[in-house]
Design a protein around this motif. Structure first.
Motif, PDB file in Angstrom:
ATOM      1  N   CYS A 197       0.843  -1.187   0.000  1.00 56.17           N
ATOM      2  CA  CYS A 197       0.000   0.000   0.000  1.00 56.17           C
ATOM      3  C   CYS A 197       0.882   1.242   0.000  1.00 56.17           C
ATOM      4  O   CYS A 197       1.777   1.375   0.834  1.00 56.17           O
ATOM      5  CB  CYS A 197      -0.890  -0.001   1.242  1.00 56.17           C
ATOM      6  SG  CYS A 197      -2.024   1.398   1.287  1.00 56.17           S
ATOM      7  N   SER A 201      -4.234   3.304  -2.731  1.00 52.82           N
ATOM      8  CA  SER A 201      -3.297   3.092  -3.845  1.00 52.82           C
ATOM      9  C   SER A 201      -2.309   1.987  -3.492  1.00 52.82           C
ATOM     10  O   SER A 201      -1.796   1.925  -2.378  1.00 52.82           O
ATOM     11  CB  SER A 201      -2.521   4.383  -4.127  1.00 52.82           C
ATOM     12  OG  SER A 201      -3.410   5.420  -4.455  1.00 52.82           O
ATOM     13  N   LYS A 210      -9.602   6.541  -1.340  1.00 54.30           N
ATOM     14  CA  LYS A 210      -8.565   6.188  -2.304  1.00 54.30           C
ATOM     15  C   LYS A 210      -7.564   5.285  -1.597  1.00 54.30           C
ATOM     16  O   LYS A 210      -6.988   5.670  -0.584  1.00 54.30           O
ATOM     17  CB  LYS A 210      -7.879   7.453  -2.814  1.00 54.30           C
ATOM     18  CG  LYS A 210      -6.744   7.193  -3.786  1.00 54.30           C
ATOM     19  CD  LYS A 210      -6.068   8.481  -4.204  1.00 54.30           C
ATOM     20  CE  LYS A 210      -5.230   8.976  -3.065  1.00 54.30           C
ATOM     21  NZ  LYS A 210      -4.338  10.073  -3.346  1.00 54.30           N
TER      22      LYS A 210
END
Length: 196
Positions: free
Chosen positions: A116, A129, A127
């Protein structure tokens, strides 16, 4: 002021209507719990030199109401990573060392397995990512991406601040809030006391 701070912390721990001003204190504690519970998924926090990212330097950048959603996704992804990790390296430090070497060489195989790189809120949307791993099987990567997509979808109807049912609100910026967090009690009391 000290009494008010102590009262806010007690309310926050009880899960009752906590004062918003003390949420950063609670967020730090909950982030540390998440980071230690899912060390492969959140390894950027422990080894920022090997995994330079927003998460490593800024932490989780969304409200506490979304933390249970983040944790559910992290739990699913951690299980996938553990299955891959046991085959690749026995030690988290060894994994970070391998990835740091690959990063320094500007190798096309960095990172070995996914991690992550950022968690936050953008335009009222959660969000999460990730950087995919060079040794991550395509089917495993699809399951990991599905966990992230499920979390993003679920967050659309959960208040970012308190975790109750919420909806997208356009108040200066876009956020998902419940009715109570849109008009907090302490703000209403302040407006009433300042009235005519």
């Amino acid at each position: 002021m000290v009494g008010r701070e102590t009262q806010g912390r007690t309310e926050a721990l009880d899960g009752t209507n906590a004062t918003r001003e003390l949420r950063p204190w609670l967020a730090i504690e909950q982030q540390q719990t998440l980071f230690s519970s899912y060390p492969l998924f959140f390894r950027a926090v422990r080894y920022p030199e090997a995994y330079p990212s927003n998460l490593a330097f800024l932490g989780i950048q969304c409200g506490l109401g979304w933390y249970p959603i983040v944790e559910a996704a992290a739990q699913e992804i951690e299980a996938e990573l553990r299955a891959m990790w046991c085959e690749q390296a026995r030690s988290l430090e060894k994994m970070a060392s391998i990835d740091l070497g690959l990063l320094r060489e500007m190798s096309g195989v960095y990172p070995v397995i996914p991690f992550c790189s950022d968690i936050g809120e953008t335009g009222g949307q959660l969000k999460i990512s990730l950087l995919d791993g060079h040794l991550c099987d395509g089917k495993v990567w699809l399951r990991i991406r599905q966990s992230v997509e499920n979390a993003v979808h679920l967050a659309r109807s959960v208040c970012e601040l308190c975790g109750r049912p919420g909806e997208l609100r356009e108040i200066y910026w876009h956020h998902v809030y419940c009715d109570e967090c849109t008009a907090p009690v302490h703000f209403e009391n302040h407006v009433q006391s300042a009235g005519p």
